[in-house]
Design a protein around this motif. Structure first.
Motif, PDB file in Angstrom:
ATOM      1  N   SER A 286       0.495  -1.019  -0.124  1.00 11.38           N
ATOM      2  CA  SER A 286       0.089  -0.079   0.114  1.00 11.38           C
ATOM      3  C   SER A 286       1.332   1.018   0.017  1.00 11.38           C
ATOM      4  CB  SER A 286      -1.431  -0.373   1.027  1.00 11.38           C
ATOM      5  OG  SER A 286      -0.139   0.456   1.923  1.00 11.38           O
ATOM      6  N   ASN A 287       1.758   1.065  -0.822  1.00 10.65           N
ATOM      7  CA  ASN A 287       2.647   2.670  -1.066  1.00 10.65           C
ATOM      8  C   ASN A 287       3.485   3.197  -0.160  1.00 10.65           C
ATOM      9  OD1 ASN A 287       0.825   2.194  -3.162  1.00 10.65           O
ATOM     10  ND2 ASN A 287      -0.009   4.448  -3.033  1.00 10.65           N
ATOM     11  N   THR A 288       3.656   1.796   1.380  1.00  2.00           N
ATOM     12  CA  THR A 288       4.817   2.671   1.812  1.00  2.00           C
ATOM     13  C   THR A 288       6.906   1.736   1.761  1.00  2.00           C
ATOM     14  OG1 THR A 288       3.959   0.260   3.348  1.00  2.00           O
ATOM     15  CG2 THR A 288       3.431   2.585   3.863  1.00  2.00           C
ATOM     16  N   GLU A 289       5.894   0.663   0.574  1.00  2.00           N
ATOM     17  CA  GLU A 289       7.366   0.646   0.561  1.00  2.00           C
ATOM     18  C   GLU A 289       7.587  -0.300  -1.168  1.00  2.00           C
ATOM     19  OE1 GLU A 289       9.761  -2.158   2.233  1.00  2.00           O
ATOM     20  OE2 GLU A 289       8.456  -0.864   4.122  1.00  2.00           O
ATOM     21  N   GLY A 290       8.614   0.120  -1.967  1.00  2.00           N
ATOM     22  CA  GLY A 290       8.828   0.100  -3.288  1.00  2.00           C
ATOM     23  C   GLY A 290       9.022   1.533  -3.933  1.00  2.00           C
ATOM     24  N   GLY A 291       8.648   1.429  -5.251  1.00  2.00           N
ATOM     25  CA  GLY A 291       8.887   3.212  -5.707  1.00  2.00           C
ATOM     26  C   GLY A 291       7.902   3.938  -5.781  1.00  2.00           C
ATOM     27  N   ILE A 292       8.144   4.843  -6.348  1.00  2.00           N
ATOM     28  CA  ILE A 292       6.996   5.482  -7.884  1.00  2.00           C
ATOM     29  C   ILE A 292       7.110   5.571  -8.899  1.00  2.00           C
ATOM     30  CG2 ILE A 292       6.934   6.680  -5.161  1.00  2.00           C
ATOM     31  CD1 ILE A 292       8.855   8.624  -6.486  1.00  2.00           C
ATOM     32  N   PHE A 293       7.579   5.121  -9.403  1.00  2.00           N
ATOM     33  CA  PHE A 293       8.167   4.944 -11.120  1.00  2.00           C
ATOM     34  C   PHE A 293       5.937   5.168 -12.239  1.00  2.00           C
ATOM     35  CE2 PHE A 293       7.743   3.447 -14.958  1.00  2.00           C
ATOM     36  CZ  PHE A 293       8.635   4.544 -15.687  1.00  2.00           C
ATOM     37  N   PRO A 294       5.052   4.214 -11.560  1.00  2.00           N
ATOM     38  CA  PRO A 294       3.566   4.895 -12.309  1.00  2.00           C
ATOM     39  C   PRO A 294       3.594   6.450 -11.674  1.00  2.00           C
ATOM     40  CG  PRO A 294       4.141   3.110 -10.884  1.00  2.00           C
ATOM     41  CD  PRO A 294       5.064   3.394 -10.428  1.00  2.00           C
ATOM     42  N   ALA A 295       3.587   6.841 -10.386  1.00  2.00           N
ATOM     43  CA  ALA A 295       3.345   8.459 -10.065  1.00  2.00           C
ATOM     44  C   ALA A 295       4.618   9.008 -11.462  1.00  2.00           C
ATOM     45  CB  ALA A 295       3.467   8.635  -9.144  1.00  2.00           C
ATOM     46  N   ILE A 296       5.466   8.633 -11.497  1.00  2.00           N
ATOM     47  CA  ILE A 296       6.724   9.702 -11.577  1.00  2.00           C
ATOM     48  C   ILE A 296       5.833   9.479 -12.924  1.00  2.00           C
ATOM     49  CG2 ILE A 296       9.130  10.433 -12.758  1.00  2.00           C
ATOM     50  CD1 ILE A 296      10.097   9.147 -10.050  1.00  2.00           C
ATOM     51  N   PHE A 297       5.516   8.774 -14.297  1.00  2.00           N
ATOM     52  CA  PHE A 297       5.185   8.240 -15.746  1.00  2.00           C
ATOM     53  C   PHE A 297       4.153   9.463 -15.240  1.00  2.00           C
ATOM     54  CE2 PHE A 297       3.443   6.572 -18.585  1.00  2.00           C
ATOM     55  CZ  PHE A 297       4.879   6.216 -19.647  1.00  2.00           C
ATOM     56  N   GLY A 298       3.053   8.824 -14.291  1.00  6.70           N
ATOM     57  CA  GLY A 298       1.503   9.924 -15.036  1.00  6.70           C
ATOM     58  C   GLY A 298       1.911  10.938 -14.465  1.00  6.70           C
ATOM     59  N   THR A 299       2.772  11.672 -13.320  1.00  9.46           N
ATOM     60  CA  THR A 299       2.657  12.788 -13.909  1.00  9.46           C
ATOM     61  C   THR A 299       3.568  13.545 -14.948  1.00  9.46           C
ATOM     62  OG1 THR A 299       3.302  13.021 -11.247  1.00  9.46           O
ATOM     63  CG2 THR A 299       4.122  14.959 -12.109  1.00  9.46           C
ATOM     64  N   VAL A 300       4.173  13.251 -14.953  1.00  9.43           N
ATOM     65  CA  VAL A 300       4.825  13.707 -16.452  1.00  9.43           C
ATOM     66  C   VAL A 300       4.370  13.465 -17.761  1.00  9.43           C
ATOM     67  CG1 VAL A 300       6.976  13.533 -18.105  1.00  9.43           C
ATOM     68  CG2 VAL A 300       7.500  13.164 -16.341  1.00  9.43           C
ATOM     69  N   MET A 301       3.713  12.635 -17.825  1.00 12.60           N
ATOM     70  CA  MET A 301       2.937  12.784 -18.584  1.00 12.60           C
ATOM     71  C   MET A 301       1.869  13.294 -18.757  1.00 12.60           C
ATOM     72  SD  MET A 301       1.289   9.076 -20.317  1.00 12.60           S
ATOM     73  CE  MET A 301       0.787   9.348 -21.741  1.00 12.60           C
ATOM     74  N   MET A 302       1.092  13.372 -17.563  1.00 15.01           N
ATOM     75  CA  MET A 302      -0.058  14.307 -17.579  1.00 15.01           C
ATOM     76  C   MET A 302       0.343  15.575 -17.534  1.00 15.01           C
ATOM     77  SD  MET A 302      -2.383  15.671 -14.127  1.00 15.01           S
ATOM     78  CE  MET A 302      -1.097  16.564 -14.278  1.00 15.01           C
ATOM     79  N   VAL A 303       1.463  16.183 -17.353  1.00 13.40           N
ATOM     80  CA  VAL A 303       2.336  17.818 -18.141  1.00 13.40           C
ATOM     81  C   VAL A 303       2.105  17.190 -19.278  1.00 13.40           C
ATOM     82  CG1 VAL A 303       4.117  19.378 -17.357  1.00 13.40           C
ATOM     83  CG2 VAL A 303       2.854  17.688 -15.356  1.00 13.40           C
ATOM     84  N   ILE A 304       2.223  16.543 -20.319  1.00 12.79           N
ATOM     85  CA  ILE A 304       2.304  16.638 -21.104  1.00 12.79           C
ATOM     86  C   ILE A 304       1.263  17.292 -22.059  1.00 12.79           C
ATOM     87  CG2 ILE A 304       3.869  15.565 -23.310  1.00 12.79           C
ATOM     88  CD1 ILE A 304       6.168  14.517 -22.106  1.00 12.79           C
ATOM     89  N   ILE A 305       0.476  16.131 -22.031  1.00 10.77           N
ATOM     90  CA  ILE A 305      -0.294  16.291 -22.671  1.00 10.77           C
ATOM     91  C   ILE A 305      -1.694  17.603 -22.028  1.00 10.77           C
ATOM     92  CG2 ILE A 305      -2.730  15.437 -22.768  1.00 10.77           C
ATOM     93  CD1 ILE A 305      -2.172  12.674 -21.607  1.00 10.77           C
ATOM     94  N   MET A 306      -1.607  18.529 -20.838  1.00  9.78           N
ATOM     95  CA  MET A 306      -1.672  19.768 -20.882  1.00  9.78           C
ATOM     96  C   MET A 306      -0.950  20.704 -21.633  1.00  9.78           C
ATOM     97  SD  MET A 306      -0.847  21.636 -17.502  1.00  9.78           S
ATOM     98  CE  MET A 306       0.764  21.839 -17.353  1.00  9.78           C
ATOM     99  N   SER A 307       0.265  20.146 -21.115  1.00  8.57           N
ATOM    100  CA  SER A 307       0.860  21.347 -22.632  1.00  8.57           C
ATOM    101  C   SER A 307       0.085  21.093 -23.876  1.00  8.57           C
ATOM    102  CB  SER A 307       1.971  20.963 -22.227  1.00  8.57           C
ATOM    103  OG  SER A 307       2.480  21.635 -21.210  1.00  8.57           O
ATOM    104  N   LEU A 308       0.328  19.986 -24.040  1.00  6.55           N
ATOM    105  CA  LEU A 308      -0.413  20.237 -25.835  1.00  6.55           C
ATOM    106  C   LEU A 308      -1.520  20.877 -25.946  1.00  6.55           C
ATOM    107  CD1 LEU A 308       1.248  16.701 -26.942  1.00  6.55           C
ATOM    108  CD2 LEU A 308       2.087  18.737 -27.221  1.00  6.55           C
TER     109      LEU A 308
END
Lengths: 544, 278
Positions: A286-308
């Protein structure tokens, strides 16, 4: 009365303005320092201490904090200290952090055989390995276990990758195909209901396709079972500080290190490994271990779509307002409205996005193109597209204002020069005004990205989730799935910090995730700034 | 006979034939004829009933104190005033017989025939080459050979070729003030206009650069009709064939330059050129 020379010269003003700037810088520096120290220390493998208390109990853990004990009114107020230990072993103890008063401590040592084990569930395990078995056969005992265990841990990582490959990607693909066939069947049923024509041939084609996929699935399942059988035969037994023992499959061990035997190099290796895992892996527990790759990916992608979305709309709107609209009271009112729009609280945009994009547009798309899937929504529910559009709406005023200023800053003489050589207004805008305004427009993009990347509130009701099983971009046609829900760093911080079942364990994740959110915003902005500076050099306006 | 007086509908004329017309100044023919022109910005009348003829292949100077309407009149000649809201022009302006304010007139075509150089040199933030061929590209010409030729011809025409021929790809903004102004002249003549309007082209230049521009004006006169607005009376006296003196939106006196500066007919003109006001 004559004022002293220094006052007449304006020295107090210099001090006054200087101290205002200094305060701002201090606050920013403080923010960065707090986030960095709290966040980056989290990955450092510090020594494990074993505390023997006066009552004879033993506790092994990482000392993560030491603070004076508040006891208002009595003479020992803030005189005594206590330490907080990260014990791990949540499955054995039921808790994994403990405060211990220093006056209770009888002795303190750093045992050489203390190991820190990161495993699949229940958080870390702290203890000494005592026995390594393959099935019933004993492979190693006591001090020999560590040497024998290392290749097995390396093998476990390899096995886990193989299992994930089958479970997530191959079986995932089969599931995806079966789901497609299920939708195809629903589509056939829907059409039959519409026109009453039986489509036996199509139905049997779907059934055959499903059967073929199920056959593949059985094959993969057997492959997976075989893999599990060979991978999960070795078990290692750990003894915790209090003497209880815990048996762990080597397959479940993600990382193990002898915390008190590591040199600086070893610690750095663990540190780097943990940071890499944090950046590149999926979250666990439940997000307390491991990584945050999907969140990084989602953030970047969202910002790119938003800018476009936001930049073309904003620039076009600004062009009309500045170049074509007849300047008058109406345009002034529009301009004021746009400026005010930039100040509307973001949650308001979120509510609008939910009502307009998700329910109205998304629902309309579902009724038109995916009626067979209803009542399960396809686009009529939150997703990365709707979240990005909502944010685009939120940031479009910023782009409009910045673009308008950039267009206004293009000197009139330059436009006249173009007109005087026989260019039309449209040609002038396209060939002279827009290139010259491009750096200013990019400033608008930078401001928009900075605002958009940090927003959380509107996302929470338009498509962000705590854990998204699939990225919005993958290998299945049509590759980009704008209807999918996604993870976002800002929401991740909120979720880990406030929704986590294990607050003590999650708190450092709040800081580390914050660091990465800041890094991403800085990286996106730097990219835009570099582009802007190159354009500026190219279209530098004359100093003369 | 005139080489290129026929009205052109579209495209740009690349003048390849050798001029057959005699090139002496003051042929007596009229390139622009201004008849009873008045102009007002909203309620504020800036030009009052101006009539004059501007001679073919002559340099005509407009002088007068600030705000007298000389720049406004100049900008009427290629309809640059269209860019300003709320401007009303009455009267008639014909360029070689064509009424440029008639509704049938293509304003783009007018501006190609009547080029302009501005007070503040305003090269585009593009390379020197692109600056010069801008008007041609806008007109849809993309043949590299034609553009190259036009670029060299125009830069030579503007006496800039030798200074920039090795750095045509560099930004036009990297040039000196005088070079930039000559680049703007090159840009204006690249589209082969018939008339060039110059709005105080030297007011921001040092004396040396000014001298170069004046020499250039003198040589351009061979091929183009030039109208120049200037605050510099010596300049008007040096470069122009005829001079018009404006005061408060009215044309006070218009005569051959030597006559104007030696024997002004009007008291106002005399006061102005002798420096008693202005």
């Amino acid at each position: 009365m004559k004022l002293p020379l220094s006052v007449r010269r304006g020295d107090p003003m210099v001090w006054f303005t200087g101290s205002a700037l200094g305060t701002c810088l201090l606050l920013i520096a403080g923010l960065i320092v707090i986030v960095l120290t709290n966040g980056l220390g989290f990955f450092w493998p510090s020594a494990l201490v074993e505390l023997t208390l006066k009552d004879g109990s033993k506790w092994l853990g990482e000392q993560i904090r030491r603070q004076p004990i508040p006891n208002p009114g009595s003479p020992d107020h803030l005189r005594e200290h206590r330490v907080q230990l990260k014990l791990g072993n949540r499955d054995l103890l039921g808790y994994d952090f403990k405060w211990i008063d220093e006056k209770e401590i009888a002795s303190r040592r750093e045992p050489a055989d203390a190991f820190y084990v990161e495993r699949r569930e229940y958080g870390p395990l702290l203890g000494a390995p005592v026995l390594l078995k393959d099935g019933e056969r004993v492979l190693a005992e006591g001090d020999a276990v560590w040497a024998a265990l290392q290749p097995l841990v390396a093998k476990a990582e390899h096995d886990r990758a193989a299992i994930e490959q089958i479970e997530k990607h191959e079986i995932g693909e089969i599931n995806y195909r079966i789901e497609q066939q299920r939708l195809a069947l629903k589509r056939i049923e829907y059409r039959e209901k519409q026109d009453g024509v039986k489509r036996e041939a199509e139905r049997s084609a779907v059934a055959a396709a499903v059967a073929a996929q199920e056959e593949r699935f059985r094959g993969k399942q057997q492959e997976l079972d075989r893999l599990l059988a060979t991978a999960a035969t070795t078990y290692v037994t750990f003894r915790a500080a209090d003497g209880t023992e815990k048996e762990l499959s080597t397959l479940d061990i993600y990382r193990i290190y002898p915390a008190n035997q590591l040199g600086l190099g070893g610690r750095l290796a663990v540190y780097a490994g943990r940071i890499w895992e944090f950046v590149s892996a999926d979250p666990r527990e439940s997000n307390t271990e491991g990584g945050i790759f999907p969140a990084i990916f989602g953030t970047v992608m969202m910002v790119i779509i938003m800018s476009l979305m936001a930049v073309p709309f904003g620039v076009l709107a600004a062009l009309y307002l500045r170049e074509y609209a007849k300047q008058g009271p109406l345009v002034r009112i529009v301009r004021i409205a746009v400026n005010n729009l930039a100040g509307v609280p973001s949650i308001v945009f979120g509510v609008f996005g939910l009502g307009f994009f998700v329910y109205f547009v998304g629902g309309g798309i579902d009724r038109m193109f995916f009626p067979e899937a209803l009542p399960t929504p396809t686009y009529g529910t939150g997703g990365i597209l709707w979240a990005s559009l909502t944010l685009a709406l939120l940031t479009v005023p910023v782009v409009i204002v910045a673009s308008e200023e950039a267009l206004a800053a293009v000197p009139r003489s330059m436009r006249e020069a173009s007109i005087a050589t026989g260019a039309t207004k449209f040609q002038t805008i396209l060939h002279v005004v827009l290139p010259a305004a491009a750096p200013g427009i990019l400033t608008g993009l930078i401001l928009a990205m900075a605002r958009g990347a940090g927003e959380v509130a509107p996302l929470m009701i338009t498509g962000v989730v705590k854990l998204a099983p699939e990225l919005p971009l993958d290998g299945f046609f049509p590759f980009f799935h704008p209807d999918r829900k996604f993870m976002h760093l800002g929401f991740h911080i909120y979720d880990v910090g406030f929704q986590s079942p294990n607050v003590e364990a999650a708190m450092p994740m709040v800081y580390t995730t914050t660091i990465f959110l800041l890094l991403i915003i800085v990286a996106l902005n730097l990219t835009a700034i570099v582009v802007r500076n190159r354009l500026r050099r190219k279209y530098q306006t004359s100093a003369f | 006979m005139t080489a290129v007086a026929s009205p052109q509908d579209t495209g740009i004329r690349i003048r390849t034939e050798v001029k057959t017309q005699e090139t002496s100044a003051g042929t007596g023919q009229s390139a622009i004829s201004i008849e009873n022109v008045s102009l007002s910005y909203g309620d504020n009348q800036a030009l009052h009933d101006i009539s004059m003829e501007i001679g073919e292949r002559q340099v005509t100077a407009f002088i007068g104190p600030s705000g007298c309407g000389k720049s406004t009149l100049l900008r009427c000649l290629n309809r640059m005033n269209d860019l300003i809201d709320d401007v009303t022009v009455t009267g008639r302006i014909t360029v070689r017989g064509q009424d440029i304010y008639s509704p049938a007139t293509d304003v783009i075509e007018v501006r190609r025939r009547v080029g302009m150089v501005f007070q503040k040199s305003n090269p585009f933030p593009k390379s020197i080459y692109e600056n010069v061929v801008y008007g041609l590209r806008i007109a849809g010409i993309s043949d590299k050979k034609v553009l190259d030729e036009a670029c060299e011809r125009s830069l030579r025409g503007a006496a800039l070729w030798d200074e920039v021929k090795d750095r045509l790809d560099e930004s036009g903004l990297g040039l000196s003030g005088g070079q930039m102004q000559r680049l703007c002249i090159a840009r204006a003549i690249a589209v082969e206009p018939e008339i060039i309007l110059m709005d105080e082209p030297c007011s921001a230049l040092d004396p040396i650069a000014t001298l170069k521009i004046e020499e250039l004006i003198y040589s351009l006169k061979e091929r183009y009709t030039i109208v120049i607005v200037t605050h510099n009376l010596q300049q008007a006296a040096r470069v122009s064939d005829r001079t018009a003196f404006f005061w408060l939106g009215r044309l006070v006196e218009y005569d051959q330059t030597p006559d104007m500066f030696t024997r002004p007919k009007d008291k106002l003109t005399e006061d102005y050129i002798t420096g008693r006001f202005g």
